[in-house]
Design an enzyme around this catalytic site. Structure first.
Site, PDB file in Angstrom:
ATOM      1  CE1 TYR A   9     -62.293  44.597  51.844  1.00 53.57           C
ATOM      2  CE2 TYR A   9     -62.243  45.127  49.508  1.00 53.57           C
ATOM      3  CZ  TYR A   9     -62.958  44.897  50.661  1.00 53.57           C
ATOM      4  OH  TYR A   9     -64.326  44.953  50.638  1.00 53.57           O
ATOM      5  CB  SER A  40     -65.001  43.225  47.162  1.00 49.04           C
ATOM      6  OG  SER A  40     -64.604  44.477  46.651  1.00 49.04           O
TER       7      SER A  40
END
Lengths: 283, 593
Positions: free
Chosen positions: B476, B463
């Site tokens: 995350y 990501s």
């Protein structure tokens, strides 16, 4: 006088049903005449001529025709791209015919999806539209907010793996109100839309704005209200990697307390509904 | 394992034009015949791996080209290796092994060069049913290719000429008299097997055979007898009269992919394939070659029976040449980027295994994948964080569908909220899926790929949060940063096994992840509100997952290491390298929720 319907609870449904089935008959007749090499413009012209021969003089909007990946509105950025082009139909290509004739003052707005020859993917999309027809009716009867219903349809599409292509329509609408239209000897249209119908829509928008509703069923805040009684032309449009499919037909919403009568499809004898029934029998 | 050790192998000798050819046969004789022609410096043993895989289905025939292996050499050598004589040899073999049915031809390197001659001359018409070419252009087409570029030398064409010119260094060497023979019979012949292992990654074993020095010395005449003559005066009628499948290894150091530009003009029925691999693909990628060859033969046989032209079996999506028939496994394939990736591979003709916790969604992905071009697709319900379930999945996939060629570890979940509000349970959940899921995938499927030894590719979805710190996504971001570093380390380790590893950093993409994200420190109602709000914001950004899928396919084809996708992901990547302070500033901003 834009709206000839005096009482929204008892619209003259027979007239609407008649024009809707006339429009679907036109779609089926034109679809049957489509051959490889026919262009979108020609297909739109065929619809227009067919309906004019049968007495249609005014339009909510002029007929559209989309072929190939234009059925999924691939690469559409400006509304002018909706208008028919010289794209030629090829074997296996999906197509959509979309027309909104006004006949004896009653409006229809329909969408007909088909394809030239075999296309299993297109069949799948068409079959999957059935769940949307049921979902919309069910949630309208529950009097959910239009915006929420829109989002639920969106979610169902995502679950099915499709993209929401009605978002490409002006204001991203999944549906809009239709109504009776005054019959005038001269009925011009601007950008493909009949002025009489636009006038009706504008007046609805004005009234709705005062009362907190909108004749456009969109994903935006102005659609965050329960279904407004009247006739709604509902057009969920699925897209999947260059193939698109939709149906469009009128949903009648009343203010009856009985859920069955509070909302119902104007007519169940339509090509896509018959097709689903046949598929069920075959299965 | 040598050829004749294979079950059912038999040998015969065919006499033609004063020499004797050594011909080996595998498989049942009644079946359609496929003739494999080897290159330089090789003997028919280069095909052992491919032939053993083809023998279940076809009647496989291999022969040593004159002067190679156990075939005898013409005397004198000069003038004994012309393409006309090689065509005589081929026809003699074809008539001996399949007198009344045309044969399917497969050629590698010089085997392909001579096969191009076979399929473009009149006298073989009706004797050949199809031709699969790898790493060997027609000398006539090559001659025209050079002429075209010399007569109108645009900068690009000059570049192509110089590029291929540099790759052809060995051809010039082979034209010097005596020296090549001396080298091959001397030190080069001794070192060649080691060089192949080191430079070409050819697995060690009983290839090359002991006849190599003689093969290579005799084979020099292939070049001397044909190259100058054909390149200076290429035939103008060199049109292929059979369907051709062209397999191009993308890492070939001797041949440029540009050589095959406009090949459609010479071979009207052309199917293109490309393969990550170096020159000796029959040794390094036998599984894929055998499956493409079989598929092509089967399609042509079917077409012959129906009496119609060969149906174009190749899919039409981007990179169809590269992924047609390959096996791709995507996790998190019930929605978002995973589903879009599965569809993109399906459009390119890959076989797809769609894995997700959501069984229904995975099955749906597989169903739609089949409709858009995947020859086969399966949905599998597996939680990637469950190691045993993943082991079981890997066993099942290997047993039923084959070894995975491309693995996309995409499954991930969102977790937002401040670090101090994040419980250890939250941490465990997000790390289990986002990190351990990737570890299990890489470990279990990566091992299968490595053990097969025929390359492959692993894509991990990291990501932009992997390098963009943020106060809103501590857990995350940590999990994704770990995935990014894992990918980089794995890439370094697996490079020697020809397995590529890419990390994809999408950025803000409109997917369902926002609707399931856990917001640490928020009660149920607040969490629901935040989910809706983020979903709406992501919807406004409206970057479609399909574009991430395209980036993934491109990353596999180009073997890219780290691929930021959206503009914001690319911007952040740039900042992280040149101005990390700016990123730290951004990290302190509260998200507008």
């Amino acid at each position: 006088m834009a709206s000839a319907v005096k009482d929204a609870r008892a619209p003259d449904l027979r007239g609407f049903r008649e024009v809707q089935s006339l429009a679907y008959a036109c779609a089926e007749a034109v679809a049957g005449r489509l051959r490889p090499g026919v262009t979108e413009r020609e297909a739109a012209r065929m619809q227009r001529d067919w309906l004019r021969e049968r007495g249609v003089r005014d339009w909510f909007h002029l007929p559209f025709a989309w072929f190939g990946d234009r059925t999924a509105f691939a690469g559409f950025r400006i509304p002018l791209q909706f208008f028919p082009t010289n794209r030629k139909l090829e074997p296996g290509m999906p197509f959509i015919l979309d027309m909104a004739p006004v006949y004896r003052g009653f409006t229809a707005d329909i969408g007909y999806s088909g394809c030239l020859g075999l296309n299993p993917l297109h069949d799948k999309l068409l079959a999957d539209l059935e769940a949307h027809r049921e979902l919309i009716l069910h949630e309208v009867r529950e009097r959910r907010s239009l915006r929420e219903i829109y989002e639920d349809v969106d979610r169902l599409m995502i679950r099915q793996g499709y993209a929401n292509r009605h978002r490409a329509y002006p204001f991203g609408v999944i549906a809009h109100k239709v109504d009776r239209v005054a019959e005038r000897r001269w009925s011009p249209h601007v950008f493909g839309f009949g002025t009489q119908s636009l006038k009706g829509l504008m007046s609805d928008a004005l009234h709705g704005h005062r009362d907190g509703w909108s004749p456009l069923w969109s994903p935006y805040q102005f659609s965050d209200h329960p279904p407004q009684p009247g006739l709604w032309a509902v057009e969920p449009h699925l897209g999947f990697r260059g193939t698109g499919a939709k149906f469009e037909e009128v949903l009648v919403v009343t203010d009856s307390k009985n859920p069955e009568e509070s909302a119902f499809w104007l007519d169940d004898d339509l090509p896509h509904v018959r097709r689903w029934a046949e598929e069920r029998v075959a299965a | 394992m040598s050829l004749l050790d294979l079950p059912g192998a038999r040998e015969r000798r065919v006499r033609t034009g004063g020499i004797e050819l050594c011909v080996a046969e595998l498989g049942e004789e009644g079946r359609p015949t496929v003739v494999l022609v080897h290159g330089y410096p090789d003997s028919k043993e280069v095909w052992t791996e491919v032939a053993s895989r083809l023998a279940d289905q076809w009647h496989v025939v291999l022969y040593d080209v004159r002067g190679h292996g156990r075939s005898t050499a013409p005397k004198p050598l000069r003038g004994g290796f012309t393409l006309e004589k090689l065509t005589d040899d081929f026809l003699a073999v074809a008539n001996a092994v399949s007198p009344d049915r045309p044969v399917h031809l497969v050629g590698h390197d010089w085997g392909s060069v001579q096969s191009w001659e076979f399929v473009t001359v009149k006298r073989t018409e009706g004797r050949i049913a199809s031709f699969t070419s790898m790493s060997g252009p027609s000398l006539d087409h090559f001659g025209h290719w050079i002429k075209q570029r010399m007569t109108r030398p645009t900068p690009r064409r000059v570049g192509q000429l110089l590029g291929q010119g540099a790759k052809s260094w060995y051809i010039y060497m082979l034209h010097t008299p005596v020296l090549p023979e001396l080298a091959w019979r001397g030190p080069l012949g001794k070192r060649w097997p080691r060089m192949l292992q080191r430079l070409e990654k050819v697995p060690a074993g009983d290839y090359p055979t002991s006849s190599l020095p003689d093969d290579a010395a005799h084979g020099a005449w292939l070049y001397r007898d044909n190259v100058r003559a054909r390149l200076s005066r290429p035939r103008t009628d060199a049109y292929a009269h059979v369907p051709v499948q062209l397999i191009t290894p993308t890492g070939d150091v001797f041949l440029s992919e540009k050589l095959y530009d406009q090949l459609e003009l010479w071979a009207p029925q052309l199917v293109r394939r490309s393969l990550d691999g170096k020159h000796w693909v029959p040794r390094t990628r036998p599984d894929q070659l055998a499956s493409w060859i079989s598929e092509f033969i089967a399609a042509n046989e079917a077409a012959k029976e129906n009496g119609g032209p060969v149906q174009n079996t190749a899919p039409t999506g981007a990179y169809a040449d590269r992924f047609g028939g390959r096996l791709v496994l995507v996790t998190g394939a019930a929605g978002g980027i995973g589903r879009a990736t599965a569809f993109a591979f399906a459009e390119a003709g890959a076989r797809v295994v769609a894995v997700d916790r959501d069984a229904e969604g995975a099955a749906r992905t597989a169903e739609m994948a089949r409709l858009i071009g995947a020859p086969a697709a399966w949905g599998e319900a597996v939680d990637v964080s469950d190691e045993q379930a993943m082991e079981k999945l890997a066993e099942k996939v290997a047993a039923e569908y084959g070894i995975v060629d491309v693995l996309v570890n995409n499954a991930g979940i969102g977790l937002s909220g401040s670090f101090l509000d994040t419980t250890s349970e939250d941490w465990k959940n997000v790390l289990d899926v986002n990190l351990w899921g990737v570890i299990h995938g890489c470990r279990i499927f990566g091992r299968q790929m490595a053990e097969r030894g025929q390359g492959g590719h692993i894509v991990n979805t990291a990501s932009a949060a992997a390098y963009q710190p943020s106060r809103a996504l501590p857990a995350y971001s940590t999990s994704k940063a770990a995935v990014l570093m894992l990918s980089e380390c794995l890439r370094a380790e697996l490079a020697e096994r020809s397995i590529g590893v890419s990390a994809i950093c999408p950025g803000i993409v409109n997917t369902n992840i926002t609707a399931t994200t856990r917001f640490a420190g928020a009660d149920a109602a607040e969490e629901e509100r935040l989910r809706k709000r983020t979903s709406r914001l992501y919807g406004l950004r409206n970057y479609p997952p399909e574009r991430v899928a395209d980036a993934i396919l491109k990353a596999v084809v180009r073997n890219q290491a780290v691929v930021p996708v959206t503009p914001e992901a690319r911007g952040a990547r740039l900042l992280s390298r040149f101005s990390p302070g700016a990123l730290r500033g951004i990290a302190r901003l509260k998200p507008p929720l």
